[in-house]
Design an enzyme around this catalytic site. Structure first.
Site, short mmCIF file in Angstrom:
data_model
loop_
_atom_site.label_atom_id
_atom_site.label_comp_id
_atom_site.label_asym_id
_atom_site.label_seq_id
_atom_site.Cartn_x
_atom_site.Cartn_y
_atom_site.Cartn_z
N GLY A 182 0.81 -1.18 0.05
CA GLY A 182 -0.01 -0.09 -0.02
C GLY A 182 0.75 1.24 -0.07
CG ASP A 183 3.61 4.44 1.66
OD1 ASP A 183 3.86 4.87 0.72
OD2 ASP A 183 3.87 4.89 2.81
CG LEU A 184 6.30 -1.86 -2.32
CD1 LEU A 184 6.94 -2.29 -1.01
CD2 LEU A 184 5.80 -3.05 -3.30
CD1 TRP A 185 7.58 5.12 0.35
CD2 TRP A 185 9.40 5.82 -0.13
NE1 TRP A 185 8.10 5.61 1.57
CE2 TRP A 185 9.34 6.18 1.20
CE3 TRP A 185 10.64 6.47 -0.99
CZ2 TRP A 185 10.47 6.77 1.79
CZ3 TRP A 185 11.37 7.10 -0.20
CH2 TRP A 185 11.46 7.20 1.17
CG ASN A 188 8.00 2.50 3.28
OD1 ASN A 188 8.77 2.87 4.15
ND2 ASN A 188 6.56 2.99 2.97
#
Length: 276
Positions: A182-185, A188
């Site tokens: 969901g916040d896979l930059w 992370n």
């Protein structure tokens, strides 16, 4: 509580040293030689959401996630993971493991992890998890429209630009809901000393698997070509997935616009125009 007090409260062990890792994250040494990573969330429910996300993402054959040592209120304690260098081999393994994670599925698009709150967060921005059976409708309303409005409210985007962004055609191959980080930059993805890529700081929910991959590409990722090739070999992506990358990137770009300003709003508008 101080970080040391939080570590003692959550682990039951005496704190003997504290080192700040960045922001509201500390490494705390414990009596007996153990260590723990302690985090403080400002938003109510954010720590509980992170715990639920980490546990939901810990699937067999998926990317590893830090173990949860304890959580209470805004405080969270996790097992430390020793950093290491990224490598082509680790990137390929990460691609295969990410495919396994996505294949674990979710009850619906927008569904939160079991035990996780509907009102969660992505970074410093609020993120509401609203379950839906229609990905395009859900993504248009809850990931594009909502954050375009937040960007306008923050003064980062004009109403005209928001209409341009909200006017894109939202469409992707019909696939079941994937279990997303969901916040896979790239920040992370924690490259570890054990030769694997670990997932940290999730904003997990059900979504389209192309969203995680598009976010991974947004700010660059070591050996991204190896990650994507291994992923595609393990779980082939639908034709035209590269053309849909700007669509999926609208969500993180709009989140950044709402939080950090005009530069990201310009990128979001450019991405929207490239889809027309």
């Amino acid at each position: 509580m101080t970080p040391a007090e939080a570590a003692e409260h959550l682990t039951g062990a005496k704190a003997v040293g504290v080192r700040q890792l960045g922001g509201a994250v500390w490494e705390v040494g414990l009596a007996g030689g153990d260590r723990v990573v302690v985090k403080r969330h400002d938003e109510p429910g954010a720590a509980r959401a992170e715990v639920a996300s980490l546990r939901w993402l810990a699937v067999p054959d998926g990317p590893p996630t830090p173990g949860v040592r304890g959580q209470d209120g805004r405080w969270l304690a996790l097992d430390p993971v020793e950093p290491g260098p990224p490598s082509p081999r680790a990137a390929e393994e990460f691609g295969r493991r990410l495919a396994a994670l996505h294949a674990a599925g979710a009850p619906a698009f927008g569904a939160p992890p079991p035990g996780g709150p509907a009102d969660a967060s992505i970074g410093l921005a609020p993120m509401r998890n609203v379950a839906s059976g229609d990905w395009a409708e859900w993504f248009a309303e809850h990931r594009i429209g909502r954050y375009a409005r937040l960007a306008v409210d923050a003064g980062a985007m004009t109403a005209t630009e928001a209409r341009t962004v909200e006017g894109v055609r939202v469409a992707a191959p019909d696939e079941p809901p994937a279990r997303l980080h969901g916040d896979l930059w790239s920040g992370n993805v924690h490259w570890a000393a054990d030769g694997r890529a670990w997932l940290i700081d999730p904003a997990a929910h059900g979504g389209h698997r192309e969203s995680d991959l598009a976010m991974l590409a947004l700010f660059g990722c070591p050996h991204l070509d190896r990650v994507l090739a291994a992923y595609d070999e393990a779980a082939p992506l639908a034709a035209g997935w590269r053309d849909r990358v700007p669509l999926h990137q609208l969500f993180p770009l709009l989140v950044h616009a709402a939080l950090f300003g005009r530069g990201y709003a310009r990128q979001a508008v450019a991405a929207a125009r490239s889809l027309r």
